[in-house]
Enzyme design. Structure first.
Site, PDB file in Angstrom:
ATOM      1  N   TYR A 207      36.350  -7.002  41.705  1.00  0.00           N
ATOM      2  CA  TYR A 207      36.633  -6.762  40.289  1.00  0.00           C
ATOM      3  C   TYR A 207      37.530  -5.525  40.148  1.00  0.00           C
ATOM      4  CZ  TYR A 207      35.457  -5.853  35.355  1.00  0.00           C
ATOM      5  OH  TYR A 207      35.499  -5.627  34.003  1.00  0.00           O
TER       6      TYR A 207
ATOM      7  N   HIS B 128      24.270  -6.362  33.671  1.00  0.00           N
ATOM      8  CA  HIS B 128      24.261  -4.954  34.075  1.00  0.00           C
ATOM      9  C   HIS B 128      22.870  -4.378  33.803  1.00  0.00           C
ATOM     10  CE1 HIS B 128      28.402  -4.236  35.235  1.00  0.00           C
ATOM     11  NE2 HIS B 128      28.736  -5.141  34.333  1.00  0.00           N
TER      12      HIS B 128
ATOM     13  N   LYS C 153      41.257  -4.995  38.414  1.00  0.00           N
ATOM     14  CA  LYS C 153      41.475  -4.074  37.295  1.00  0.00           C
ATOM     15  C   LYS C 153      42.532  -3.019  37.637  1.00  0.00           C
ATOM     16  CE  LYS C 153      38.848  -5.792  34.144  1.00  0.00           C
ATOM     17  NZ  LYS C 153      39.449  -6.289  32.887  1.00  0.00           N
TER      18      LYS C 153
ATOM     19  N   SER D 250      37.682  -0.741  33.793  1.00  0.00           N
ATOM     20  CA  SER D 250      36.293  -0.308  33.974  1.00  0.00           C
ATOM     21  C   SER D 250      36.264   0.893  34.905  1.00  0.00           C
ATOM     22  CB  SER D 250      35.509  -1.481  34.556  1.00  0.00           C
ATOM     23  OG  SER D 250      34.683  -1.081  35.600  1.00  0.00           O
ATOM     24  N   SER D 251      35.154   1.636  34.845  1.00  0.00           N
ATOM     25  CA  SER D 251      35.047   2.835  35.683  1.00  0.00           C
ATOM     26  C   SER D 251      34.929   2.506  37.168  1.00  0.00           C
ATOM     27  CB  SER D 251      33.842   3.662  35.237  1.00  0.00           C
ATOM     28  OG  SER D 251      32.674   2.882  35.308  1.00  0.00           O
ATOM     29  N   CYS D 252      34.718   1.238  37.512  1.00  0.00           N
ATOM     30  CA  CYS D 252      34.584   0.898  38.933  1.00  0.00           C
ATOM     31  C   CYS D 252      35.921   0.913  39.675  1.00  0.00           C
ATOM     32  CB  CYS D 252      33.903  -0.452  39.110  1.00  0.00           C
ATOM     33  SG  CYS D 252      34.928  -1.806  38.589  1.00  0.00           S
TER      34      CYS D 252
HETATM   35  P1  GDP Z   1      27.071  -0.916  38.663  1.00  0.00           P
HETATM   36  O1  GDP Z   1      27.127   0.194  37.661  1.00  0.00           O
HETATM   37  O2  GDP Z   1      28.391  -1.542  38.958  1.00  0.00           O
HETATM   38  O3  GDP Z   1      26.351  -0.490  39.924  1.00  0.00           O
HETATM   39  O4  GDP Z   1      26.257  -2.129  38.009  1.00  0.00           O
HETATM   40  P2  GDP Z   1      24.807  -2.378  37.395  1.00  0.00           P
HETATM   41  O5  GDP Z   1      24.777  -1.969  35.966  1.00  0.00           O
HETATM   42  O6  GDP Z   1      24.484  -3.801  37.686  1.00  0.00           O
HETATM   43  O7  GDP Z   1      23.783  -1.448  38.224  1.00  0.00           O
HETATM   44  C1  GDP Z   1      23.664  -0.075  38.018  1.00  0.00           C
HETATM   45  C2  GDP Z   1      22.486   0.478  38.788  1.00  0.00           C
HETATM   46  O8  GDP Z   1      21.264   0.046  38.184  1.00  0.00           O
HETATM   47  C3  GDP Z   1      22.397   0.049  40.259  1.00  0.00           C
HETATM   48  O9  GDP Z   1      21.907   1.142  41.020  1.00  0.00           O
HETATM   49  C4  GDP Z   1      21.344  -1.056  40.204  1.00  0.00           C
HETATM   50  O10 GDP Z   1      20.685  -1.258  41.440  1.00  0.00           O
HETATM   51  C5  GDP Z   1      20.402  -0.455  39.167  1.00  0.00           C
HETATM   52  N1  GDP Z   1      19.466  -1.417  38.575  1.00  0.00           N
HETATM   53  C6  GDP Z   1      18.121  -1.213  38.432  1.00  0.00           C
HETATM   54  N2  GDP Z   1      17.534  -2.279  37.888  1.00  0.00           N
HETATM   55  C7  GDP Z   1      18.512  -3.189  37.650  1.00  0.00           C
HETATM   56  C8  GDP Z   1      18.502  -4.499  37.086  1.00  0.00           C
HETATM   57  O11 GDP Z   1      17.466  -5.054  36.724  1.00  0.00           O
HETATM   58  N3  GDP Z   1      19.719  -5.126  36.968  1.00  0.00           N
HETATM   59  C9  GDP Z   1      20.888  -4.506  37.370  1.00  0.00           C
HETATM   60  N4  GDP Z   1      22.044  -5.186  37.219  1.00  0.00           N
HETATM   61  N5  GDP Z   1      20.908  -3.284  37.936  1.00  0.00           N
HETATM   62  C10 GDP Z   1      19.744  -2.625  38.063  1.00  0.00           C
END
Ligand code: GDP
Length: 323
Positions: free
Chosen positions: A142, A185, A146, A113-115
Site C-alpha cells: 500500500y 484498522h 501511495k 497515508s502515514s505508512c
Molecule cells: P497499522 O497502523 O498500519 O499498524 O494498522 P492497524 O490500525 O491495523 O494496527 C495498529 C496497531 O493496533 C497494531 O499494532 C495492531 O497489532 C494493533 N491492534 C490491536 N488490536 C487490533 C485489532 O483488533 N485490529 C487491528 N487491525 N489492529 C489491532
C-alpha cells in the site's frame, strides 16, 4: 488565516472515493463551499479501467478533484492481499491523475497515508523523511502505491505545471469506518470488540500484539476540514502531513475505548498477531504553520465514532474494498 488562493465556490468538484470514510467526509465538508459536487459510482466508472475513467472525466469535466479513492485495510488485510493493495491503488491513482491532466483539471489533491514513511523514521515524522529508509513490511504494498501517487503529482507539476498537491492523513476514524474485524484498522476493531463484550457480558477484549505500539489518530471530519483548507490555501510540491500531532499506545487506546463504550472487563493480548511499526507519529508542524489545527479531541471523537457504529453508519467490507 492564510489567504485563499483557490476558491471552490462555483466549481465542479469531483470526489473520487465518495463512498469511503474519507471521501464521504469530504463530501459532507464541501456542502458549505458553494461548489457542485461530482461523484461516480462503480457503474459509472470502474476506476481501475483507464478507458472508463477517461470517458467519465471527458464527459463531466471537473474543475477540481479530491483523489480519496483507494483499496484500504488494516495490518492483516495488507499482509494477506499484497497484490490487490499494490495493483489496485497504483492503477486507480494513475488513471485519475492522467485523466485529470488531460481534461485540464485546475487543482487536484491526492490523499495518501502515514505508512509512506520509513519504519524507523525519527519521530515525529517530518515530510522530508520520505524515502530515507526501509518501509514497514506489513504494509509496504500500500505504501509503495501511495508514494507513487505523491511522485505522480510532483511529476505532473514539474513537467506540465499542474496544480496537483498531496495530503498524508494519519490513522483516521469516525462515521463510515470499516468495522469488519479481519480487515479493519485498530480503532473500529476495538470499538466493536468493546461493544460486543459489553452487550455479551464477556470478561475481556483481545488486543492484537503487545499493546505497546504507539499510534496517532484523527477524526475523519477533522481530516476533511484540513483537506479543504489545503485545497484552498496550499500549492507546492511537498506533500503535507494531516494529523493531530499526538499519539497513544494501543493499550491506552483500548482503555479509552472501553471507557467510552462502557465496557468494564479486562484487556488480554493475542501475541500471534503482528505489532507492525513501533511508532507512527507525524509532525503536524507544517500543517499548523499553514493555519490549520484539529478541533475534535480523542475521547470526543471516539464517542462520535461509537454513536455512528450504534446507528449502523459503517461499512461492512469483506477485505478492504475500494474506499
Ligand atoms: P497499522 O497502523 O498500519 O499498524 O494498522 P492497524 O490500525 O491495523 O494496527 C495498529 C496497531 O493496533 C497494531 O499494532 C495492531 O497489532 C494493533 N491492534 C490491536 N488490536 C487490533 C485489532 O483488533 N485490529 C487491528 N487491525 N489492529 C489491532
Amino acid at each position: 488565516m492564510p489567504e485563499t488562493i483557490y476558491s471552490l465556490a462555483g466549481k465542479k468538484v469531483y470526489v473520487a472515493g465518495h463512498r469511503g470514510m474519507v471521501g464521504s467526509a469530504i463530501v459532507r465538508r464541501l456542502a458549505s463551499e458553494g461548489c457542485e459536487i461530482l461523484t461516480a459510482s462503480r457503474g459509472d466508472a470502474d476506476l481501475t479501467r483507464q478507458a472508463e475513467v477517461e470517458a467519465w472525466m471527458e464527459k463531466n469535466r471537473p474543475d477540481a478533484v479530491f483523489l480519496a479513492a483507494a483499496k484500504v485495510g488494516g495490518i492483516l488485510a495488507n499482509d494477506t492481499y499484497p497484490a490487490d493493495f499494490l495493483y489496485d491503488n497504483l492503477i486507480l491513482e494513475a488513471n485519475i491523475i492522467e485523466a485529470a491532466h488531460t481534461v485540464g483539471v485546475e487543482k487536484l489533491m491526492f490523499l495518501g497515508s502515514s505508512c509512506i514513511y520509513p519504519k524507523f523514521a525519527d519521530q515525529p515524522i517530518v515530510e522530508e523523511s520520505l524515502l530515507t529508509g526501509l518501509l514497514e513490511p506489513t504494509n509496504e504494498w500500500y505504501a509503495i502505491a501511495k508514494i507513487a501517487g505523491i511522485k505522480l503529482c510532483q511529476a505532473y507539476r514539474k513537467q506540465h505545471g499542474s496544480d496537483f498537491i498531496s495530503a498524508m492523513p494519519t490513522n483516521l476514524y469516525g462515521p463510515g469506518d470499516n468495522f469488519d474485524l479481519k480487515s479493519s484498522h485498530v480503532m473500529p476493531a476495538l470499538i466493536r470488540k468493546a461493544h460486543e463484550a459489553k452487550t455479551g457480558h464477556l470478561p475481556d477484549i483481545t488486543v492484537w500484539g503487545t499493546g505497546t505500539p504507539r499510534r496517532e489518530f484523527l477524526h475523519v471530519d477533522d481530516c476533511a476540514d484540513a483537506c479543504v483548507h489545503l485545497m484552498k490555501t496550499y500549492s507546492a510540491e511537498t506533500h503535507v502531513n494531516v494529523g493531530s500531532g499526538e499519539d497513544v499506545t494501543i493499550l491506552e487506546l483500548a482503555e479509552l475505548v472501553s471507557k467510552v463504550v462502557g465496557f468494564q472487563g479486562s484487556i488480554s493480548h493475542d501475541l500471534t498477531k503482528p505489532d507492525g511499526t513501533p511508532r507512527k507519529l507525524m509532525s503536524a508542524a507544517k500543517l499548523r504553520a499553514l493555519g490549520w489545527s484539529p478541533r475534535i479531541g480523542l475521547e470526543q471523537g471516539i464517542t462520535d465514532a461509537y454513536r455512528a457504529f450504534l446507528k449502523g453508519e459503517y461499512l461492512e467490507r469483506k477485505r478492504g474494498d475500494a474506499a
